[in-house]
Design an enzyme around this catalytic site. Structure first.
Site, PDB file in Angstrom:
ATOM      1  CE  LYS A  55      42.126  31.203  43.023  1.00  0.00           C
ATOM      2  NZ  LYS A  55      42.713  30.840  41.725  1.00  0.00           N
ATOM      3  CD  GLN A  99      45.801  29.226  40.426  1.00  0.00           C
ATOM      4  OE1 GLN A  99      44.726  29.218  41.013  1.00  0.00           O
ATOM      5  NE2 GLN A  99      46.384  30.351  40.054  1.00  0.00           N
ATOM      6  CG  ASP A 122      39.147  30.799  36.650  1.00  0.00           C
ATOM      7  OD1 ASP A 122      39.057  31.661  37.545  1.00  0.00           O
ATOM      8  OD2 ASP A 122      40.054  29.961  36.614  1.00  0.00           O
TER       9      ASP A 122
END
Length: 298
Positions: A55, A99, A122
């Site tokens: 990422k 995460q 997200d």
């Protein structure tokens, strides 16, 4: 093997990242600042470390700024929540990604709910979830968004198609169903309590597998000519060697399916590309600019 059947997520993701880079350059020229993505990693989970590394790399490749926050597994929940508060108020940061999974002593729901919805790249915050289901502009979870882009590219208009989603998770199954409904498909969600699961799946024109069970979907589950989207990423051992497989028994199903995503190389690359798209859209919204429409990308 008929390569025309294979939906190559790596190629589509590469195209998408190039378009994001171009659109990002226009944005940077307009507002004189680069989109900033904060990535928070807690602990030493090897898979999470690989995801985060990719990422960060791809964020920089499209010309955005990556802010990295790495903490030991024993960080307190209060410390993590305080970090999120700080990132929420930092104008240089347009997107925040924590995460998952987090250590067991940390309440993931509280952490995700602390993220400002406008920076929730997200798409997990309850406000973004509600907006998605009610048809309002929202930051959409990256994996379902990537799946919907692949389906749109391959099939075009799916109005009236019979779509079946295997799995009802908040991260993939539920938002995927919402996106398919928005595209005017007729959607069925199936799960571990569904009666005659195989029969339901075998009637699908579009079958999305997101359940986390290796090779669960066999050829008898798939309608001839159906489009199969395999979200599963499972690590199994075969003849003493570890390998990645999806939720779909790929080698057998490819003979039946009209189109199918491989694992790896299908949905996975799209997830990070869509994270970058969400970061750019978050930055645009924070500068009072309209979101980029998916139809304009492909």
């Amino acid at each position: 093997m008929n390569s025309s059947k294979i939906i190559d997520g790596k190629v589509v993701a590469s195209e998408l990242r190039q378009k994001i880079k171009t659109l990002g350059s226009d944005f940077i020229e307009s507002v004189k600042s680069k989109p900033g993505l904060a990535v928070v990693l807690v602990g030493e989970n090897p898979a999470s470390q690989v995801y985060v590394r990719n990422k960060i790399l791809q964020t920089k490749e499209v010309g955005f700024i990556s802010y990295e926050y790495k903490y030991p597994e024993n960080i307190s929940q209060e410390e993590l929540l305080n970090l999120i508060k700080k990132l929420n108020s930092d104008l240089a940061i347009n997107g925040i990604l924590v995460q998952l999974p987090l250590p067991k002593h940390i309440d993931s729901v509280k952490v995700l709910d602390m993220i400002c919805p406008s920076k929730d790249v997200d798409g997990f915050h309850a406000i973004n979830v509600g907006k998605l289901w009610t048809g309002l502009d929202a930051l959409i979870p990256c994996t379902p968004l990537g799946c919907s882009i692949l389906i749109k590219r391959e099939l075009g208009d799916i109005s009236g198609a019979n779509a079946v989603v295997i799995g009802r998770s908040d991260i993939v199954g539920k938002p995927m169903s919402s996106l398919l409904l928005k595209a005017n498909a007729s959607v069925t969600i199936v799960h571990s309590k569904t009666k005659d699961l195989e029969s339901v799946c075998s009637k699908a024109d579009i079958l999305v597998a997101a359940v986390g069970v290796p090779n669960m979907v066999r050829s008898s589950w798939v309608k001839k000519g159906a489009t199969v989207i395999d979200v599963g990423i499972n690590r199994i051992e075969v003849d003493g060697k570890k390998r990645l497989v999806g939720d779909v028994d790929y080698e057998n199903v490819i003979g039946v399916a009209g189109k199918i995503t491989p694992v790896p190389g299908g949905v996975g690359p799209m997830t990070i590309a869509c994270l970058l798209l969400n970061t750019l859209n978050a930055a645009r919204a924070q500068h009072k600019m309209d979101a980029i429409k998916l139809d304009s990308l492909f």
